[in-house]
Design a protein around this motif. Structure first.
Motif, short mmCIF file in Angstrom:
data_model
loop_
_atom_site.label_atom_id
_atom_site.label_comp_id
_atom_site.label_asym_id
_atom_site.label_seq_id
_atom_site.Cartn_x
_atom_site.Cartn_y
_atom_site.Cartn_z
N ARG A 20 0.83 -1.21 0.00
CA ARG A 20 0.00 0.00 0.00
C ARG A 20 0.86 1.26 0.00
O ARG A 20 1.78 1.39 0.80
N GLU A 54 -5.07 0.18 -6.40
CA GLU A 54 -4.09 -0.78 -5.87
C GLU A 54 -3.02 -0.05 -5.07
O GLU A 54 -2.58 -0.54 -4.02
N GLN A 64 -1.97 -10.14 -1.33
CA GLN A 64 -1.74 -9.46 -0.06
C GLN A 64 -0.30 -9.70 0.39
O GLN A 64 0.32 -10.70 0.00
#
Length: 384
Positions: A20, A54, A64
């Motif tokens: 992230r 994303e 993940q």
């Protein structure tokens, strides 16, 4: 027969998602080219809203952290990019459908045909876009387009018509999304349509509806830049839903979008409402603006669940439909439209950025100034 192969090359530049808010332009080793694959010299790759999601809120479709995709086995970091065109520079030994030097675009969706698995029930009926094990280059499968080269299945490649440039060809993926939505909605020539949201897909639907023979198009949009773009691409009416209606109305409508739809259709409402925004307010407007027995078509991917009053559908026998992705049928239809010059494709491209500037000139530019753009293309080799 000798197989054309690419010369040995050093590491390649690739934009990879590490987690992230963690994109990095990395040096990566070239992928190996399998017997049923081809190596592409990437010409252009568009930045999709999915790529932005994303980065900002993901991984979503990418694996993940610490996990592997159950179908492909890939894990972070993942090379992003799924809207790409390129030139074949290496052919696997089994590939007969393509030739060295051929210009192609890529259908980035992989299903059981590509993965050597038995077909699921959707695939048995030709609905490959909703394959139960679907994965995508640049998200959940190795071979993203934000790289100098990519290795993909030969069957994922579709040759470009001679009259379509590699630059315009990179638009075929988002255009195929729009074409699929129109096709699956059941829209017919001579009907009317509302499009909620003038982002890249909303504008693509607007352009392609004209090819389908739409009678009237109404756009709902709040940002000035996108309002101007919708007007430029020929919407019959562009309405800002945040601006209140003035004057009295006999039908007691208070929503300016619904009012415009009724005014342009003789009071009935539109045949099809395409919701390309995915908010509660746009869903409500899409339902209210559709005529009796009209269709509300969901285009958007939603960040959260919405509320739906089914009575609003039942009382006038309205229908809700939805669509996702595309099949090769949609790509071939779009390439025919592009080859015939039926839409102003070049005008959909608002910026071309070198791969070396993909982070600031591409991703951050869209994050900070997305209303100013329709499509930003990334170009690994500025000389292409």
């Amino acid at each position: 027969m000798a197989v054309e192969t690419a010369p040995e090359c050093a590491n390649l530049k690739a934009l990879r998602l590490h987690g992230r808010k963690n994109n990095q332009l990395d040096d990566v080793a070239p992928q190996k080219c399998g017997h049923d694959e081809v190596r592409l010299q990437i010409a252009f790759c568009g930045i999709c809203g999915t790529d932005i999601h994303e980065y900002l809120g993901g991984p979503i479709f990418a694996p993940q952290p610490g996990m592997k995709n159950k179908v492909t086995g890939i894990e972070l970091p993942v090379t992003l990019g799924h809207e790409f065109s390129g030139t074949v520079i290496e052919l696997g030994q089994s590939v007969k459908s393509l030739k060295y030097g051929q210009r192609v675009i890529v259908n980035p969706a992989l299903d059981e045909r590509h993965l050597g698995m038995k077909p699921c029930s959707p695939c048995k009926t030709g609905c490959y876009n909703i394959c139960k094990r679907s994965v995508t280059y640049g998200l959940s499968a190795e071979g993203g387009g934000f790289c100098e080269q990519s290795v993909v299945k030969a069957t994922s490649c579709i040759p470009l018509p001679d009259s379509v440039s590699l630059k315009v060809g990179a638009l075929s993926e988002p255009l195929a999304v729009a074409w699929h939505c129109i096709r699956v909605s059941g829209f017919k020539q001579g009907q009317t349509a509302l499009i909620l949201g003038a982002g890249p897909i909303g504008l693509a639907i607007l352009c392609l509806l004209k090819v389908w023979g739409v009678a009237k198009t109404i756009i709902s949009e709040v940002t000035e830049a996108r309002i101007d773009q919708a007007k430029k691409f020929g919407a019959d009416a562009v309405v800002n839903p945040l601006e209140p209606l003035t004057g009295d109305r006999e039908d007691e409508v208070t929503d300016p979008v619904v009012a415009a739809c009724r005014d342009l259709t003789g009071g009935d409402g539109v045949d099809v409402s395409f919701d390309a925004t995915g908010m509660q307010s746009t869903l409500d407007a899409a339902i209210a603006a559709a005529k009796p027995r009209g269709i509300i078509f969901n285009v958007a991917i939603h960040e959260r669940p919405l509320l739906l009053n089914l009575n609003l559908l039942a009382q006038q026998e309205k229908s809700i439909k939805a669509g996702i992705s595309y099949t090769n049928e949609d790509f071939h239809a779009v390439l025919k439209v592009l080859a015939e010059g039926k839409i102003p494709a070049e005008q959909l491209i608002t910026s071309v950025v070198p791969l070396s500037d993909v982070l600031q000139g591409g991703f951050m530019e869209l994050i900070n100034n997305k209303a100013q753009h329709v499509k930003i293309l990334i170009q690994p080799d500025p000389d292409v």
